[in-house]
Design a protein around this motif. Structure first.
Motif, PDB file in Angstrom:
ATOM      1  N   ALA A  18       0.825  -1.204   0.000  1.00  0.00           N
ATOM      2  CA  ALA A  18       0.000   0.000   0.000  1.00  0.00           C
ATOM      3  C   ALA A  18       0.861   1.257   0.000  1.00  0.00           C
ATOM      4  CB  ALA A  18      -0.931  -0.006   1.213  1.00  0.00           C
ATOM      5  N   ARG A  19       1.890   1.270   0.828  1.00  0.00           N
ATOM      6  CA  ARG A  19       2.744   2.467   0.910  1.00  0.00           C
ATOM      7  C   ARG A  19       3.475   2.724  -0.402  1.00  0.00           C
ATOM      8  NH1 ARG A  19       3.819  -0.108   5.832  1.00  0.00           N
ATOM      9  NH2 ARG A  19       5.973  -0.643   5.241  1.00  0.00           N
ATOM     10  N   LEU A  20       3.982   1.663  -1.022  1.00  0.00           N
ATOM     11  CA  LEU A  20       4.682   1.840  -2.294  1.00  0.00           C
ATOM     12  C   LEU A  20       3.728   2.320  -3.385  1.00  0.00           C
ATOM     13  CD1 LEU A  20       7.096  -1.235  -2.296  1.00  0.00           C
ATOM     14  CD2 LEU A  20       7.630   1.164  -1.787  1.00  0.00           C
ATOM     15  N   LEU A  21       2.480   1.892  -3.310  1.00  0.00           N
ATOM     16  CA  LEU A  21       1.478   2.345  -4.270  1.00  0.00           C
ATOM     17  C   LEU A  21       1.264   3.851  -4.148  1.00  0.00           C
ATOM     18  CD1 LEU A  21      -0.489   0.984  -6.350  1.00  0.00           C
ATOM     19  CD2 LEU A  21      -2.199   1.060  -4.532  1.00  0.00           C
ATOM     20  N   MET A  22       1.147   4.328  -2.900  1.00  0.00           N
ATOM     21  CA  MET A  22       0.984   5.771  -2.683  1.00  0.00           C
ATOM     22  C   MET A  22       2.243   6.528  -3.111  1.00  0.00           C
ATOM     23  SD  MET A  22      -1.876   5.077  -1.332  1.00  0.00           S
ATOM     24  CE  MET A  22      -2.626   3.867  -0.249  1.00  0.00           C
ATOM     25  N   ASP A  75      12.488  13.620  11.095  1.00  0.00           N
ATOM     26  CA  ASP A  75      12.707  12.276  10.562  1.00  0.00           C
ATOM     27  C   ASP A  75      11.415  11.760   9.951  1.00  0.00           C
ATOM     28  OD1 ASP A  75      13.366   9.688   9.985  1.00  0.00           O
ATOM     29  OD2 ASP A  75      14.126   9.187  11.983  1.00  0.00           O
ATOM     30  N   PRO A  76      11.385  11.501   8.650  1.00  0.00           N
ATOM     31  CA  PRO A  76      10.152  11.020   8.013  1.00  0.00           C
ATOM     32  C   PRO A  76       9.888   9.534   8.233  1.00  0.00           C
ATOM     33  CG  PRO A  76      11.873  11.232   6.376  1.00  0.00           C
ATOM     34  CD  PRO A  76      12.448  11.752   7.659  1.00  0.00           C
ATOM     35  N   ASP A  83       8.762  -1.163   8.039  1.00  0.00           N
ATOM     36  CA  ASP A  83      10.017  -0.933   7.334  1.00  0.00           C
ATOM     37  C   ASP A  83       9.815   0.072   6.204  1.00  0.00           C
ATOM     38  OD1 ASP A  83      11.342  -2.801   8.913  1.00  0.00           O
ATOM     39  OD2 ASP A  83      10.830  -4.461   7.555  1.00  0.00           O
ATOM     40  N   ASP A  84      10.793   0.936   6.037  1.00  0.00           N
ATOM     41  CA  ASP A  84      10.840   1.831   4.877  1.00  0.00           C
ATOM     42  C   ASP A  84       9.604   2.725   4.771  1.00  0.00           C
ATOM     43  OD1 ASP A  84      11.925   2.942   2.536  1.00  0.00           O
ATOM     44  OD2 ASP A  84      10.828   1.528   1.269  1.00  0.00           O
ATOM     45  N   ILE A  85       9.107   3.220   5.913  1.00  0.00           N
ATOM     46  CA  ILE A  85       8.023   4.209   5.867  1.00  0.00           C
ATOM     47  C   ILE A  85       8.617   5.578   5.589  1.00  0.00           C
ATOM     48  CG2 ILE A  85       6.326   5.471   7.261  1.00  0.00           C
ATOM     49  CD1 ILE A  85       5.630   2.873   8.631  1.00  0.00           C
ATOM     50  N   ASP A  86       8.040   6.287   4.640  1.00  0.00           N
ATOM     51  CA  ASP A  86       8.373   7.688   4.392  1.00  0.00           C
ATOM     52  C   ASP A  86       7.073   8.477   4.515  1.00  0.00           C
ATOM     53  OD1 ASP A  86       9.037  10.238   3.461  1.00  0.00           O
ATOM     54  OD2 ASP A  86      10.421   9.459   1.935  1.00  0.00           O
ATOM     55  N   GLU A 107      -0.773  15.267  -2.742  1.00  0.00           N
ATOM     56  CA  GLU A 107      -0.457  13.840  -2.708  1.00  0.00           C
ATOM     57  C   GLU A 107       0.925  13.550  -2.167  1.00  0.00           C
ATOM     58  OE1 GLU A 107      -1.150  12.296  -6.599  1.00  0.00           O
ATOM     59  OE2 GLU A 107      -3.337  12.569  -6.500  1.00  0.00           O
ATOM     60  N   ASP A 108       1.741  14.577  -1.979  1.00  0.00           N
ATOM     61  CA  ASP A 108       3.112  14.405  -1.492  1.00  0.00           C
ATOM     62  C   ASP A 108       3.490  15.678  -0.741  1.00  0.00           C
ATOM     63  OD1 ASP A 108       6.164  14.745  -1.753  1.00  0.00           O
ATOM     64  OD2 ASP A 108       5.884  12.682  -2.428  1.00  0.00           O
ATOM     65  N   ILE A 109       4.169  15.527   0.397  1.00  0.00           N
ATOM     66  CA  ILE A 109       4.539  16.719   1.185  1.00  0.00           C
ATOM     67  C   ILE A 109       6.049  16.920   1.247  1.00  0.00           C
ATOM     68  CG2 ILE A 109       2.437  16.740   2.566  1.00  0.00           C
ATOM     69  CD1 ILE A 109       4.057  15.355   4.824  1.00  0.00           C
ATOM     70  N   GLY A 110       6.771  16.303   0.298  1.00  0.00           N
ATOM     71  CA  GLY A 110       8.226  16.434   0.279  1.00  0.00           C
ATOM     72  C   GLY A 110       8.697  17.877   0.204  1.00  0.00           C
ATOM     73  N   THR A 111       8.023  18.694  -0.603  1.00  0.00           N
ATOM     74  CA  THR A 111       8.445  20.085  -0.750  1.00  0.00           C
ATOM     75  C   THR A 111       8.091  20.934   0.467  1.00  0.00           C
ATOM     76  OG1 THR A 111       6.378  20.659  -1.888  1.00  0.00           O
ATOM     77  CG2 THR A 111       8.244  19.977  -3.262  1.00  0.00           C
ATOM     78  N   LEU A 112       7.219  20.417   1.327  1.00  0.00           N
ATOM     79  CA  LEU A 112       6.823  21.144   2.535  1.00  0.00           C
ATOM     80  C   LEU A 112       7.601  20.697   3.766  1.00  0.00           C
ATOM     81  CD1 LEU A 112       2.949  20.919   2.006  1.00  0.00           C
ATOM     82  CD2 LEU A 112       4.392  22.934   1.613  1.00  0.00           C
ATOM     83  N   TRP A 113       8.401  19.655   3.617  1.00  0.00           N
ATOM     84  CA  TRP A 113       9.045  19.057   4.784  1.00  0.00           C
ATOM     85  C   TRP A 113      10.088  19.978   5.398  1.00  0.00           C
ATOM     86  CZ3 TRP A 113       7.229  15.400   7.592  1.00  0.00           C
ATOM     87  CH2 TRP A 113       8.026  14.808   8.585  1.00  0.00           C
ATOM     88  N   ARG A 114      10.164  19.937   6.729  1.00  0.00           N
ATOM     89  CA  ARG A 114      11.107  20.769   7.475  1.00  0.00           C
ATOM     90  C   ARG A 114      11.788  19.922   8.543  1.00  0.00           C
ATOM     91  NH1 ARG A 114       6.841  25.458   9.048  1.00  0.00           N
ATOM     92  NH2 ARG A 114       7.620  24.829  11.102  1.00  0.00           N
ATOM     93  N   ASP A 115      12.951  20.396   8.977  1.00  0.00           N
ATOM     94  CA  ASP A 115      13.722  19.646   9.967  1.00  0.00           C
ATOM     95  C   ASP A 115      13.097  19.661  11.357  1.00  0.00           C
ATOM     96  OD1 ASP A 115      15.584  18.954   8.079  1.00  0.00           O
ATOM     97  OD2 ASP A 115      16.988  20.564   8.594  1.00  0.00           O
ATOM     98  N   ASP A 116      12.106  20.529  11.586  1.00  0.00           N
ATOM     99  CA  ASP A 116      11.502  20.612  12.924  1.00  0.00           C
ATOM    100  C   ASP A 116      10.148  19.903  13.008  1.00  0.00           C
ATOM    101  OD1 ASP A 116      10.104  22.440  11.330  1.00  0.00           O
ATOM    102  OD2 ASP A 116       9.709  23.787  13.022  1.00  0.00           O
ATOM    103  N   LEU A 117       9.749  19.182  11.958  1.00  0.00           N
ATOM    104  CA  LEU A 117       8.407  18.586  11.958  1.00  0.00           C
ATOM    105  C   LEU A 117       8.394  17.235  12.673  1.00  0.00           C
ATOM    106  CD1 LEU A 117       7.134  19.438   8.361  1.00  0.00           C
ATOM    107  CD2 LEU A 117       6.622  20.603  10.521  1.00  0.00           C
ATOM    108  N   VAL A 118       7.357  17.042  13.475  1.00  0.00           N
ATOM    109  CA  VAL A 118       7.163  15.815  14.244  1.00  0.00           C
ATOM    110  C   VAL A 118       5.856  15.161  13.780  1.00  0.00           C
ATOM    111  CG1 VAL A 118       6.865  14.810  16.539  1.00  0.00           C
ATOM    112  CG2 VAL A 118       8.381  16.793  16.232  1.00  0.00           C
TER     113      VAL A 118
END
Length: 269
Positions: A18-22, A75-76, A83-86, A107-118
């Motif tokens: 499921a995760r790889l599909l997303m 940390d994502p 295993d291998d959750i992003d 559909e993806d938050i990679g461009t929004l990611w920050r080093d302080d996000l939990v």
């Protein structure tokens, strides 16, 4: 199972599938029926400055916010859940909030990611729905291939720091005997909301119209049925609207993180 649920199970039989599909961008719908037997989770992502308050909020409100995992800042990965959750790409749809206002769905938050996000992953009712179906309790929204109906109530949550606001509930119509059985079954799963918080008259918890849910899709309640309400993991989104943190990311309702955990392993008895 409905045809749509069966096809989702075939499309993603395990949590990793499921995760790889997303992650590949090949699916963007709800996750009910994916990876049968696997625990799914609601998501809330907040800056570290608000994370301690939100953690205390979850601890004080375990019915709507049963915590499955909390990430390290920036940390994502969530290694305790699989295993291998992003977390930046492994849900089908995310909601982006600024100052308590929903500003985007992506559909993806990679461009929004920050080093302080939990990241906080919260138990989801999809787990106990599987147990209900196995116990012979029918679920109309599953049979109809709909997202479960969810409503804001007049029931307050217990505040923690800036976080406070109304409880959100999910509703499933049931005959009285099935409602009694549902209480017995879901009581075994406190990590995914546990037993119902209300049965019967929706007006007593501030719901004026069952045909107009705040989240999800409406389902009919027949004359011989009772609406049965469970605390819902969409509650953090209601709380975000009230608390107005400067930045927050959540799952879109019905679009969960599918973990490697197994539902039968989280039953308390």
């Amino acid at each position: 199972m409905s045809a749509s649920t069966s096809s989702l199970a075939a499309l993603a039989p395990t949590g990793r599938d499921a995760r790889l599909l997303m992650r590949s961008g090949r699916y963007g719908g709800h996750t009910a029926g994916m990876a049968p037997g696997h625990v799914q989770g609601n998501l809330a992502i907040l800056p570290k400055a608000q994370a301690d308050d939100f953690l205390r909020f979850c601890q004080r409100n375990p019915k709507p916010c049963p915590l499955l995992a909390v990430s390290e800042p920036g940390d994502p990965a969530l290694p305790t859940l699989g295993d291998d959750i992003d977390i930046r790409s492994d849900l089908p749809l995310y909601r982006v909030w600024r100052d308590g206002v929903l500003v985007d769905e992506v559909e993806d938050i990679g461009t929004l990611w920050r080093d302080d996000l939990v990241s906080f992953v919260i138990g989801c009712s999809f787990s106990f729905e599987e147990a209900l179906l196995e116990a012979g309790v029918p679920l109309r929204h599953v049979a109809e291939g709909r997202n479960v109906a969810m409503y804001r109530t007049n029931l307050p949550t217990v505040p923690a720091g800036i976080f406070q606001g109304p409880l959100v509930v999910s509703m499933r119509p049931m005959k009285a005997a099935d409602a009694i059985r549902a209480v017995q079954v879901t009581s075994r799963f406190p990590q995914v909301h546990g037993a119902p918080v209300h049965i019967g008259r929706p007006d007593l918890i501030g719901i004026a119209d069952l045909g107009a849910p705040d989240f999800g899709e409406p389902v009919a309640v027949m004359d011989d049925e009772l609406p049965v309400f469970w605390a819902c993991g969409v509650t953090p989104q209601s709380v975000v609207m009230a608390a107005k943190p400067s930045f927050c990311i959540t799952h879109a309702p019905g679009c969960m993180l599918v973990t490697d955990w197994l539902n039968h392993r989280i039953a308390s008895f």
